[in-house]
Motif scaffolding. Structure first.
Motif, PDB file in Angstrom:
ATOM      1  N   ASP A 118      -1.629  18.280   6.057  1.00 22.47           N
ATOM      2  CA  ASP A 118      -1.202  17.061   6.730  1.00 22.47           C
ATOM      3  C   ASP A 118      -2.452  16.266   7.101  1.00 22.47           C
ATOM      4  OD1 ASP A 118      -0.143  15.074   8.309  1.00 22.47           O
ATOM      5  OD2 ASP A 118       0.750  16.413   9.796  1.00 22.47           O
ATOM      6  N   ALA A 119      -2.621  15.082   6.497  1.00 19.46           N
ATOM      7  CA  ALA A 119      -3.834  14.285   6.705  1.00 19.46           C
ATOM      8  C   ALA A 119      -3.700  13.282   7.839  1.00 19.46           C
ATOM      9  CB  ALA A 119      -4.206  13.560   5.407  1.00 19.46           C
ATOM     10  N   SER A 120      -2.611  13.371   8.614  1.00 16.99           N
ATOM     11  CA  SER A 120      -2.463  12.499   9.773  1.00 16.99           C
ATOM     12  C   SER A 120      -3.159  13.130  10.977  1.00 16.99           C
ATOM     13  CB  SER A 120      -0.984  12.270  10.083  1.00 16.99           C
ATOM     14  OG  SER A 120      -0.343  13.490  10.418  1.00 16.99           O
ATOM     15  N   PRO A 137       1.389   9.393   3.958  1.00 15.66           N
ATOM     16  CA  PRO A 137       2.275   8.397   3.358  1.00 15.66           C
ATOM     17  C   PRO A 137       1.469   7.360   2.574  1.00 15.66           C
ATOM     18  CG  PRO A 137       2.986   8.867   5.585  1.00 15.66           C
ATOM     19  CD  PRO A 137       1.687   9.599   5.393  1.00 15.66           C
ATOM     20  N   VAL A 138       1.989   6.962   1.422  1.00 14.67           N
ATOM     21  CA  VAL A 138       1.252   6.092   0.512  1.00 14.67           C
ATOM     22  C   VAL A 138       0.801   4.799   1.189  1.00 14.67           C
ATOM     23  CG1 VAL A 138       1.453   4.694  -1.586  1.00 14.67           C
ATOM     24  CG2 VAL A 138       2.322   7.041  -1.555  1.00 14.67           C
ATOM     25  N   GLU A 153      -5.308   7.416  -2.429  1.00 13.48           N
ATOM     26  CA  GLU A 153      -6.393   6.677  -1.812  1.00 13.48           C
ATOM     27  C   GLU A 153      -6.233   6.627  -0.287  1.00 13.48           C
ATOM     28  OE1 GLU A 153      -8.765   5.881  -3.865  1.00 13.48           O
ATOM     29  OE2 GLU A 153      -7.526   6.523  -5.538  1.00 13.48           O
ATOM     30  N   GLY A 154      -7.369   6.702   0.416  1.00 13.89           N
ATOM     31  CA  GLY A 154      -7.370   6.518   1.853  1.00 13.89           C
ATOM     32  C   GLY A 154      -6.944   7.706   2.686  1.00 13.89           C
ATOM     33  N   VAL A 155      -6.853   8.893   2.094  1.00 14.53           N
ATOM     34  CA  VAL A 155      -6.378  10.056   2.869  1.00 14.53           C
ATOM     35  C   VAL A 155      -7.486  10.725   3.676  1.00 14.53           C
ATOM     36  CG1 VAL A 155      -4.452  10.533   1.316  1.00 14.53           C
ATOM     37  CG2 VAL A 155      -6.677  11.624   0.904  1.00 14.53           C
ATOM     38  N   PHE A 180       2.270   2.289  -8.405  1.00 15.51           N
ATOM     39  CA  PHE A 180       1.375   3.231  -9.070  1.00 15.51           C
ATOM     40  C   PHE A 180       1.079   4.412  -8.153  1.00 15.51           C
ATOM     41  CE2 PHE A 180      -2.967   4.781  -9.763  1.00 15.51           C
ATOM     42  CZ  PHE A 180      -2.953   5.092 -11.115  1.00 15.51           C
ATOM     43  N   PHE A 181       0.721   4.152  -6.899  1.00 18.51           N
ATOM     44  CA  PHE A 181       0.361   5.224  -5.973  1.00 18.51           C
ATOM     45  C   PHE A 181       1.573   6.027  -5.516  1.00 18.51           C
ATOM     46  CE2 PHE A 181      -3.337   2.362  -5.480  1.00 18.51           C
ATOM     47  CZ  PHE A 181      -4.297   3.252  -5.917  1.00 18.51           C
TER      48      PHE A 181
END
Length: 211
Positions: A188-190, A141-142, A13-15, A165-166
């Motif tokens: 890399d989603a950063s 990162p989660v 989530e949130g990537v 869970f994540f």
């Protein structure tokens, strides 16, 4: 007529999958490539009805029931949307596919249990006629992803899960990337949206020879 290409986007989530998909679709359009944007669970009228059930925080079902509902939605999605588009030479850009099922149900729910993984693999082999040509795993990162997701107005049934869970879901995606290094490309989603979009476009060009 050339067969269309099938690209899936994955990640916890949130990537930033939604924005990344929008950017890729814009690049495909600019390149004159006809595409269809879709999602899972969902993508067809029947599958969208199942999506409402699966994401509803009030839904209380067993893990096996969740898994079977996901594959019921996927089966209809494949037959009604994905396969017809690919056969017409249209590229399919899908927000989540089978890798999410392995990561979320096989690792998030079952912590990598071999019996659950075998069950999921069996359903894939039985009901999924086409795997993606390229899977783009947006990796973040989660805790960073969860912080982004928590800014949304309302969390769905999956987004409400705990950090553990994540963490397991992320381990699932990591495992899949090792098992399928040719199909699954880690992105890399950063960084900025444009930086992530450029990494994705480079991966698509390198893998599917798009100009």
């Amino acid at each position: 007529m050339n067969q269309g290409r099938f690209i899936s986007f994955e990640g916890t989530e949130g990537v930033g999958k939604t924005t990344a998909i929008e950017q890729l679709c814009a690049r495909l359009h600019a390149s004159g490539i006809e595409y269809l944007r879709t999602r899972e669970p969902g993508g067809s009228p029947f599958a969208e009805r199942l999506r409402e059930i699966l994401l509803d925080p009030a839904t209380d079902i067993a893990d096996d029931t969740e898994l079977l509902l996901l594959f019921a939605a996927r089966c209809d999605h494949m037959q009604q949307v994905i396969l017809p588009a690919l056969e017409c030479g249209i590229w399919v850009i899908c927000d989540r596919f089978t890798d999410s099922t392995i990561a979320y149900q096989g690792f998030g729910r079952a912590h990598g249990d071999a019996a659950m993984r075998a069950k999921i693999d069996g359903l894939i082999s039985q009901f999924v006629q086409q795997l993606p040509d390229l899977t783009l795993w947006l990796d973040l990162p989660v805790l960073e992803g969860m912080a982004r997701a928590n800014k949304r107005s309302a969390a769905d049934r999956f987004e409400q899960q705990a950090t553990e869970f994540f963490t397991w879901v992320h381990q699932g995606f990591s495992t899949l990337a090792i098992e399928h290094p040719t199909r699954i490309q880690r992105i890399d989603a950063s960084g900025t949206m444009d930086e992530v979009g450029a990494r994705i476009w480079q991966a698509v060009q390198d893998t599917l020879t798009v100009k």
